[in-house]
Design a protein around this motif. Structure first.
Motif, short mmCIF file in Angstrom:
data_model
loop_
_atom_site.label_atom_id
_atom_site.label_comp_id
_atom_site.label_asym_id
_atom_site.label_seq_id
_atom_site.Cartn_x
_atom_site.Cartn_y
_atom_site.Cartn_z
N GLN A 24 0.83 -1.21 0.00
CA GLN A 24 0.00 0.00 0.00
C GLN A 24 0.87 1.27 0.00
O GLN A 24 0.79 2.05 -0.93
CB GLN A 24 -0.95 -0.04 1.22
CG GLN A 24 -2.11 0.92 1.14
CD GLN A 24 -1.74 2.26 1.72
OE1 GLN A 24 -1.35 2.38 2.87
NE2 GLN A 24 -1.85 3.31 0.93
N LEU A 55 -6.22 -0.41 -6.18
CA LEU A 55 -6.41 0.92 -6.79
C LEU A 55 -7.77 1.40 -6.31
O LEU A 55 -8.80 0.78 -6.64
CB LEU A 55 -6.37 0.74 -8.30
CG LEU A 55 -6.31 1.98 -9.18
CD1 LEU A 55 -5.08 2.83 -8.85
CD2 LEU A 55 -6.26 1.57 -10.65
N TYR A 66 -2.98 9.98 -9.65
CA TYR A 66 -3.17 8.56 -9.98
C TYR A 66 -2.24 8.13 -11.11
O TYR A 66 -1.73 7.01 -11.11
CB TYR A 66 -4.63 8.28 -10.36
CG TYR A 66 -5.50 8.06 -9.15
CD1 TYR A 66 -5.47 6.84 -8.48
CD2 TYR A 66 -6.32 9.06 -8.67
CE1 TYR A 66 -6.26 6.63 -7.35
CE2 TYR A 66 -7.11 8.86 -7.55
CZ TYR A 66 -7.07 7.65 -6.89
OH TYR A 66 -7.83 7.44 -5.77
N LEU A 117 -1.52 8.41 7.98
CA LEU A 117 -2.64 9.31 7.66
C LEU A 117 -3.98 8.65 7.98
O LEU A 117 -4.08 7.42 8.07
CB LEU A 117 -2.61 9.65 6.17
CG LEU A 117 -1.40 10.45 5.69
CD1 LEU A 117 -1.39 10.50 4.17
CD2 LEU A 117 -1.45 11.87 6.27
N1 FO1 Z 1 -3.00 4.01 -1.78
C1 FO1 Z 1 -3.49 2.84 -2.23
O1 FO1 Z 1 -3.24 1.81 -1.62
N2 FO1 Z 1 -4.26 2.80 -3.35
C2 FO1 Z 1 -4.56 3.89 -4.07
O2 FO1 Z 1 -5.26 3.78 -5.09
C3 FO1 Z 1 -4.05 5.14 -3.63
C4 FO1 Z 1 -4.28 6.33 -4.32
C5 FO1 Z 1 -3.70 7.53 -3.87
C6 FO1 Z 1 -3.88 8.72 -4.58
C7 FO1 Z 1 -3.31 9.90 -4.14
C8 FO1 Z 1 -2.55 9.89 -2.97
O3 FO1 Z 1 -2.00 11.03 -2.55
C9 FO1 Z 1 -2.36 8.74 -2.25
C10 FO1 Z 1 -2.93 7.54 -2.69
N3 FO1 Z 1 -2.74 6.34 -1.98
C11 FO1 Z 1 -3.26 5.15 -2.45
C12 FO1 Z 1 -1.98 6.34 -0.72
C13 FO1 Z 1 -0.48 6.33 -0.93
O4 FO1 Z 1 -0.13 5.19 -1.61
C14 FO1 Z 1 0.28 6.39 0.38
O5 FO1 Z 1 0.01 5.33 1.20
C15 FO1 Z 1 -0.02 7.56 1.22
O6 FO1 Z 1 0.01 8.68 0.44
C16 FO1 Z 1 0.96 7.65 2.36
O7 FO1 Z 1 1.41 8.90 2.61
#
Ligand code: FO1
Length: 477
Positions: A24, A55, A66, A117
């Protein structure tokens, strides 16, 4: 490594089912301790390993974000495939996908990274109780484990600097991924079998090669468009780091603030999506600076002390991990009310002060202010997805000065930041915006609008930097 690992669902570990690694936050292979731990666990049990990425909807995220993330995921999928590890990409909610998959596969254990977060933490607190198997969190996105740096919200960088710097040598170390060779395989029908278990659709990385395909899959608007400057993925992250080490690190201490010089690592978008590890970046910077490579590239630096490296590690580790501390321990990290009480009090006292200029969200978004430096920084962010570091402070301070009240200003700054910055919604983004309103800072001299919150002005920019070059570049591209 033990300090990075925590059992979060103390159920017995299954015997024969695969280990499920829910990738993730660490969307990479290098220095991915959660992946390494999953491989070790699968090897110990002699069971298959399956990696899953969901996703999914993420608050305020748009196509720009994205697409950047998707570029990285495609590269990681290819790298995992080279290692013989299947990555299943789902379009669906993690709360549905992960427990459903774990059950369908009779998983021995679920492994994921620690989250900071609100949204990823909510996902985890819904998922863990719904699992019948053991669940383990591995802390992969900070150098010093969060609880070791501090067990409470830190007042300022000074509150954690001593502890963090005294521990970082221990954590800035090389990491070799355990070999996945010899792990049993699950067979080819995996994605279909997994689809049956959830409401989600599985996706082939090759099925989406263009931003408009991703936009239509996720129902996203085509604007803001993708960044023409920053492309996602671990290879791009490494290219930015290499460029920075070879051209910027030796000037970092003295030149990093000047927006016209571009002396920045540009790693923040990559760190946000876990496409590079902060430990990896810190290790490479330390080795480069102390090693013969640096002497070769910059022979004149033989006698220069280590300040540039210290300055870089201060930003990469102390400041960044202070922001993780903020979002983890302060549940109101994205609200005006999350600011320190002294700042709220002084800003309230000056709420009715007349503003020299007052702009709407739309005027600010369109970079239509009287200030060419501010407009330049706004344009840089809107066009590229990344604003020069120093300008992020000036930009936020001026939004406070030119908006009718401080709470509206805070919400405006956060919304613009999270819409256009590729690292929007990162802990560093939340802390950065809050800093402009007094967070992690101290009271300064009283003045209108700001009260005792630190003020910044354009004369400072003119005095210190080649700010006209910067403004010219972005205002007349
Ligand atoms: N984490 C996911 O596991 N799947 C997602 O589709 C996803 C989209 C996403 C879009 C914008 C963004 O700022 C963060 C997003 N995240 C998503 C989280 C990211 O991968 C990180 O875990 C966090 O941003 C941690 O700071």
């Amino acid at each position: 490594m033990e300090q990075r690992i925590r059992l979060v669902n103390p159920k017995p570990m299954g015997d024969s089912g695969p280990v499920l690694y829910w990738m993730q936050a660490a969307q990479r292979i290098r220095h991915n301790y959660a992946l390494g731990y999953s491989i070790e666990l699968a090897a110990k049990k002699q069971v298959p390993l399956v990696v899953v990425f969901c996703l999914t909807a993420f608050p305020e995220a748009n196509l720009r974000h994205y697409w950047f993330m998707w570029q990285g995921i495609r590269e990681t999928a290819a790298n995992l495939s080279d290692l013989g590890i299947p990555l299943v990409i789902y379009h669906g909610h993690p709360e549905d996908c992960i427990p459903g998959l774990a059950r369908r596969l009779d998983a021995s254990a679920v492994v994921t990274e620690k989250a900071y977060l609100r949204t990823p933490r909510h996902w985890r607190s819904a998922i863990y109780p719904a699992l019948d198997c053991q669940a383990v969190e591995v802390e992969s996105e900070v150098v010093v484990p969060l609880h070791l740096a501090s067990t409470k919200e830190a007042y300022s960088a000074a509150s954690i600097r001593r502890r963090v710097t005294s521990m970082w040598n221990h954590y800035i170390s090389d990491y070799e991924l355990p070999s996945p060779a010899g792990l049993p395989s699950l067979g080819d029908s995996l994605p279909d079998r997994l689809e049956e278990a959830t409401n989600a659709r599985s996706l082939q990385p090759s099925s989406i090669t263009q931003p408009d395909q991703l936009a239509s899959l996720l129902g996203l608007s085509p604007t803001p468009g993708i960044s023409p400057v920053f492309q996602g993925g671990a290879t791009q992250a490494q290219a930015h780091l290499d460029h920075f080490l070879n051209t910027g690190l030796h000037r970092f201490a003295q030149d990093r603030s000047d927006p016209s010089l571009g002396v920045q690592s540009n790693l923040s978008p990559y760190l946000h999506f876990g496409q590079i590890s902060p430990v990896d970046a810190a290790l490479q910077a330390s080795q480069f600076w102390k090693g013969p490579q640096n002497r070769r590239f910059n022979p004149q630096l033989q006698a220069v002390p280590l300040e540039p490296l210290d300055a870089f590690l201060e930003e990469l580790i102390v400041r960044r991990e202070l922001s993780f501390n903020y979002v983890y321990y302060n549940p109101r990290y994205d609200e005006y009310e999350g600011l320190p009480s002294w700042a709220l009090k002084t800003l309230a006292e000056h709420r009715e002060d007349p503003r020299p200029y007052e702009y709407s969200y739309q005027e600010l978004e369109a970079a239509q202010t009287h200030d060419p430096y501010w407009n330049a920084s706004q344009r840089e962010m809107v066009i590229t997805g990344k604003m020069a570091g120093y300008m992020r402070m000036y930009w936020g301070k001026k939004i406070l000065e030119w908006t009718r009240d401080p709470k509206t200003a805070f919400n405006t700054a956060l919304k613009l930041n999270n819409t256009y910055e590729l690292d929007g919604r990162d802990p560093s983004s939340f802390a950065g915006v809050a800093w402009c309103f007094g967070k992690h800072d101290r009271p300064w001299a009283q003045r209108a609008i700001f009260g005792t919150v630190r003020y910044m002005n354009d004369r400072g920019l003119e005095r210190k930097f080649n700010i006209r070059d910067y403004a010219g570049h972005w205002n007349h591209p």
